[in-house]
Every structure is written in C-alpha cells, then in structure tokens.
Design an enzyme around this catalytic site. Structure first.
Site, PDB file in Angstrom:
ATOM      1  N   ASN A 163     -49.536 -38.689  16.498  1.00  0.00           N
ATOM      2  CA  ASN A 163     -49.638 -39.706  15.516  1.00  0.00           C
ATOM      3  C   ASN A 163     -48.722 -40.773  15.319  1.00  0.00           C
ATOM      4  O   ASN A 163     -47.471 -40.399  15.703  1.00  0.00           O
ATOM      5  CB  ASN A 163     -49.899 -38.889  14.099  1.00  0.00           C
ATOM      6  CG  ASN A 163     -51.062 -38.118  14.462  1.00  0.00           C
ATOM      7  OD1 ASN A 163     -52.062 -37.921  15.087  1.00  0.00           O
ATOM      8  ND2 ASN A 163     -50.944 -36.959  13.448  1.00  0.00           N
TER       9      ASN A 163
ATOM     10  N   ASP B  55     -48.267 -42.750  12.551  1.00  0.00           N
ATOM     11  CA  ASP B  55     -47.805 -42.742  11.163  1.00  0.00           C
ATOM     12  C   ASP B  55     -46.519 -42.038  10.857  1.00  0.00           C
ATOM     13  O   ASP B  55     -45.890 -41.135  11.859  1.00  0.00           O
ATOM     14  CB  ASP B  55     -49.012 -42.276  10.163  1.00  0.00           C
ATOM     15  CG  ASP B  55     -49.467 -41.140  10.324  1.00  0.00           C
ATOM     16  OD1 ASP B  55     -48.394 -40.069  10.254  1.00  0.00           O
ATOM     17  OD2 ASP B  55     -50.318 -40.550  10.830  1.00  0.00           O
TER      18      ASP B  55
ATOM     19  N   HIS C 242     -46.674 -40.956  21.345  1.00  0.00           N
ATOM     20  CA  HIS C 242     -47.116 -42.171  21.385  1.00  0.00           C
ATOM     21  C   HIS C 242     -46.767 -43.445  20.370  1.00  0.00           C
ATOM     22  O   HIS C 242     -47.248 -44.366  20.319  1.00  0.00           O
ATOM     23  CB  HIS C 242     -48.583 -41.874  20.936  1.00  0.00           C
ATOM     24  CG  HIS C 242     -49.516 -41.131  21.750  1.00  0.00           C
ATOM     25  ND1 HIS C 242     -50.988 -40.297  21.634  1.00  0.00           N
ATOM     26  CD2 HIS C 242     -49.210 -40.605  22.895  1.00  0.00           C
ATOM     27  CE1 HIS C 242     -51.020 -39.561  22.638  1.00  0.00           C
ATOM     28  NE2 HIS C 242     -50.166 -39.896  23.410  1.00  0.00           N
TER      29      HIS C 242
ATOM     30  N   CYS D 288     -35.919 -60.575  18.730  1.00  0.00           N
ATOM     31  CA  CYS D 288     -34.865 -59.573  18.756  1.00  0.00           C
ATOM     32  C   CYS D 288     -33.471 -60.057  18.465  1.00  0.00           C
ATOM     33  O   CYS D 288     -32.997 -61.185  19.158  1.00  0.00           O
ATOM     34  CB  CYS D 288     -34.888 -59.307  20.258  1.00  0.00           C
ATOM     35  SG  CYS D 288     -33.592 -58.008  20.854  1.00  0.00           S
TER      36      CYS D 288
ATOM     37  N   SER E 120     -57.824 -34.001  19.575  1.00  0.00           N
ATOM     38  CA  SER E 120     -59.231 -33.850  20.096  1.00  0.00           C
ATOM     39  C   SER E 120     -59.225 -33.076  21.402  1.00  0.00           C
ATOM     40  O   SER E 120     -60.400 -32.667  21.922  1.00  0.00           O
ATOM     41  CB  SER E 120     -59.738 -35.180  20.233  1.00  0.00           C
ATOM     42  OG  SER E 120     -58.926 -35.877  21.425  1.00  0.00           O
TER      43      SER E 120
ATOM     44  N   ALA F 217     -57.693 -29.801   8.649  1.00  0.00           N
ATOM     45  CA  ALA F 217     -56.368 -29.337   8.566  1.00  0.00           C
ATOM     46  C   ALA F 217     -55.783 -28.925   7.293  1.00  0.00           C
ATOM     47  O   ALA F 217     -55.119 -28.029   7.073  1.00  0.00           O
ATOM     48  CB  ALA F 217     -55.593 -30.472   9.302  1.00  0.00           C
TER      49      ALA F 217
END
Ligand code: ZN
Length: 240
Positions: free
Chosen positions: A94, A96, A110, A138, A179, A221
């Site tokens: 995830n 988040d 990820h 940057c 998944s 979950a």
C-alpha cells in the site's frame, strides 16, 4: 537471534476497509484513462500534469480516511511479538500512510504517496501532506519537477534486498488483504512456504496463489484480522 520471525505482507484489502477508493469511475476509468495508464514512467514523460493530478487526488483523499481495526490489530500484534521475543517485519504494497498513522513501521515496497523523489539525483522529500502547488522542483539539484515516489507499472519494487533478507529467517508468514496476483509481492507467500514457514492468508475471497498448506481466513480485514493475529500471538506465548 530470535527463534521466530513473523513477516506480515499487507495489501489493498487493508486500505479498502478504511475507505481508500480505487480511483475508478463506474466505467473503470479516471478522467477517461485507465489508472494503470497514469501510473507509468511513459505517462510521466508525456503528460506530467495529468499524472500529478492523479496523485494529488489520491493524497487529498488520505486526509479523509483513518486507520481501521486491522491496522490497530497489527500494532497490538507487533507489540505482542516484541514482548514474546519474536522478530517482526511488516511489508506493505500500500502507498498510503495508514500503517504509520497506527504507529507501525512498514517497508513500502511500492512506494509512498507522502514522498516525492528526484529522478535526476535521487533526492527525496518525505512526510508530504497535500501539496497545493503544481510541481515541486528539487531543492538539491534544481530539476524542475520531482516525481511521485511510487513504483509504477514496469518498474522494480523497492527494498527487494531487505525483503529477501527478511524472508530468509521467516518462520511465520501472514498475508493480509493481498490479491495474490501482483508480482513479486505475490511470490512471497510461496517463498515462505517453500522455506518451511507456517503461512496464513486473509482475504475476501481465495487469492490465486493460495495453497492447501496455507491457513485461509476469509472475511473483511477490519473484522477478521484481529482474531487471527490474536491466535497467532497465542502460539508464541504457549511455546515460550
Ligand atoms: Zn535532484
């Protein structure tokens, strides 16, 4: 070295129970694009504004969601492992920050919505809330726009060496809300099994990488993770 090492892998099912949306309309599209099409290096190359808008919307959404009982159960489980002298590693697919908001440290294989990275010099900006501006240059090398620090389609996930090291000493593996078809994350369950680890899988329906050797816990979950983790924690207490 601890006798036991629990590795937990979390996926979209955990975020879904907090109400994190998938950014698809009824037709499966976002602003007329498949989300996969705005999450690629090519998209960033061709239309930065579009990609930026997509991630801004996702970042903005994080302000409206909270960790759910599965995140809190993981936090309690991490504490129980520490008390029992069991090593604990949390890997997440995830992007988040809900694990962190439940005071959990996770390996974000990820990437993270709250982070930007300069593709020219590698400089990162972390802990981003919601940036109103269009692009962030940057601060280190002056490159005009830092990219989302997200592993896009066709890119190699982060921390694979660290994950590989964790898998080598893994004795108990728990997959939560994944998944089972996003690689290489999906391969961790099989790797754990082959290495002789005891394996648990929680999901709404049987994932494609499920094996009869896995203990499968079916359900949301937010509802089933807490009792499942309590059961696993009890194994360590009865064994010590
Ligand atoms: Zn730079």
């Amino acid at each position: 070295m601890p006798k036991h090492h629990v590795v937990v892998l979390t996926g979209a099912g955990v975020s879904a129970d907090s109400g994190v949306a998938t950014f698809r309309d009824a037709g499966g599209l976002w602003e007329g694009h498949r989300p996969e099409q705005v999450a690629t290096p090519e998209a960033w190359e061709c239309d930065r504004a579009l990609v930026w808008r997509f991630y801004q919307a996702r970042r903005a959404q994080l302000r409206t969601v909270q960790p759910n009982p599965a995140h809190h159960a993981l936090r309690a489980f991490a504490d129980a492992c520490r008390e029992a002298g069991v090593a604990f590693t949390l890997i997440t697919q995830n992007v988040d920050d809900l694990h962190e908001r439940a005071r959990l440290e996770a390996i974000h294989m990820h990437g993270e919505l709250a982070s930007l990275r300069c593709e020219r010099c590698g400089h990162k900006v972390r802990g981003l809330d919601y940036v109103e501006l269009s692009f962030l240059p940057c601060a280190r090398c002056g490159h005009d726009a830092m990219r989302p620090d997200i592993v896009w389609f066709g890119e190699i996930p982060f921390f694979l060496d660290e994950i590989d090291r964790a898998m080598r000493t893994c004795t108990h593996f728990v997959a939560i809300g994944t998944s089972g078809n996003v690689w290489p994350a999906a391969g961790l369950l099989g790797a754990a099994r082959e290495a002789g680890a005891v394996t648990w899988v929680q999901a709404l329906e049987e994932p494609s990488n499920l094996d009869r050797r896995d203990r499968f816990v079916c359900g949301r979950a937010a509802q089933v993770v807490e009792p499942m983790l309590r059961e696993i924690a009890a194994l360590f207490h009865s064994a010590s």
